[in-house]
Design a protein around this motif. Sequence first.
Motif, PDB file in Angstrom:
ATOM      1  N   GLU A   1      -2.397   4.486  -6.467  1.00 10.38           N
ATOM      2  CA  GLU A   1      -3.450   3.989  -5.580  1.00 10.38           C
ATOM      3  C   GLU A   1      -4.679   3.522  -6.345  1.00 10.38           C
ATOM      4  O   GLU A   1      -5.484   2.743  -5.832  1.00 10.38           O
TER       5      GLU A   1
ATOM      6  N   GLU B   1       0.840  -1.207   0.000  1.00 12.50           N
ATOM      7  CA  GLU B   1       0.000   0.000   0.000  1.00 12.50           C
ATOM      8  C   GLU B   1       0.871   1.252   0.000  1.00 12.50           C
ATOM      9  O   GLU B   1       0.608   2.202  -0.753  1.00 12.50           O
TER      10      GLU B   1
ATOM     11  N   ALA C   1       2.339   1.789  -3.402  1.00 12.92           N
ATOM     12  CA  ALA C   1       1.350   2.346  -4.332  1.00 12.92           C
ATOM     13  C   ALA C   1       1.187   3.856  -4.118  1.00 12.92           C
ATOM     14  O   ALA C   1       1.109   4.627  -5.083  1.00 12.92           O
ATOM     15  N   LYS C   2       1.169   4.266  -2.864  1.00 11.77           N
ATOM     16  CA  LYS C   2       1.032   5.693  -2.570  1.00 11.77           C
ATOM     17  C   LYS C   2       2.255   6.469  -3.052  1.00 11.77           C
ATOM     18  O   LYS C   2       2.119   7.558  -3.627  1.00 11.77           O
TER      19      LYS C   2
END
Length: 412
Positions: free
Chosen positions: A97, A88, A91-92
């Motif tokens: 995202e 996560e 991805a950020k």
Amino acid sequence: MVGLSSASSEIREGGDPDYDWVIVGGGVHGTHIAQRLLDAGVDRNRLAIVESTGELLGNFRERLRVARVGSLRSPYVHHVGTEPFSLENYAKSKRREDELLPTRRNPRRPTVDLFLDHTDHIIGLRRLGELVVEQEVTSVEYGDSAPLAVRTKTDELTSRRVLLAVGNAGAPEPPGWAEETGRVRHVWEGGEVENAKNTYVVGGGTTACSVAVSLARETGDATLVSRHGLRKAVVESDPRWLNWKHIEKELHHLPVASEARHKRIRKARNDGTVPYHLAEEVEEETEVGHLNRRVGEVTVAFEGDDGVFLRLNDGGTEEAARVVLATGFGDVYRQPFVRSVAEDLDLATGHRGMPVLDDETLGWRRKDGKPSGVHATGALAEGVLGAFARNIATARLAGDRLTRIAREVLSS
């Protein structure tokens, strides 16, 4: 049950081997557990990952490609890294995202591209590529001058301990009728499925639906043949099977490597199901007329001049240009390689060849009850790890057990 013995219990004596740990298989489990062993203090120079493709997750990547999978079924917290929110956060940091896709009643799931890019990020960050030995393992035997010898076609690696992380399934098991014609092939045999009209895909699970949807979009003319209507499930089992206490309660009271454990695991798994998002894609392609649906069981296949005829159990006949099977695999513990390891090292097996593993160490016991120095993970260890053993998530559970061993050995 097989009792827990100290991780530093005596294994076969020998001289100083090349390695302390050799991991056979560089898939998700092998890649994750290598990091855990390093974090536990194992010397980088004493750890090797033997992977026939020469690329970590090589077979995993190929199967995703061949099955034309666009996103994973598992949520974003399941990945090869050691930090739960690593994917996560990746991805950020990359402003991706939007590649964490919504999932019905479950956390978001990553696209395949995001998952693999994050995997490569972890591999580079941890310098895991330096650990890879590009060889195909042919046997694991007792060494002449070391506890264990991992033999390849051209080399030999000696080690104190060996972890078998050999993948999630045995060889494809095509039905008997498929042997009657050369126009029928299994999705995992022969490389990528060609985009050709009037291709019939036989199977009712995730792989069959992924291939059928992709062919329908590419050619506008594909057919999915399944024995039943689509069975939908968010994930492959009740999420409680990701909790070690639940696994102990539901599984470990049963005899090790027994038929009872095998049946309990099969009952807990949602095999042959498809996630809701994929079922929706099947329905969309059906509605626009690109995908045909046929419910029934194929009983006979025979070749014609321009294709292959399929006869179903309801008496109907279908004519296909080609047929692709996505009908599942045999048990991993019946693989010839796994069976040869058991025979060469005199290891104990149970129902259907299931390894007799220690519930706390994943150590494969010899027939005389002593430790062998061989451990297992993934589907090969489903008798201990439970319903999610073949999935990404349980690499962490296996890592917990093996990290404890590594630390105990280093402190002894």
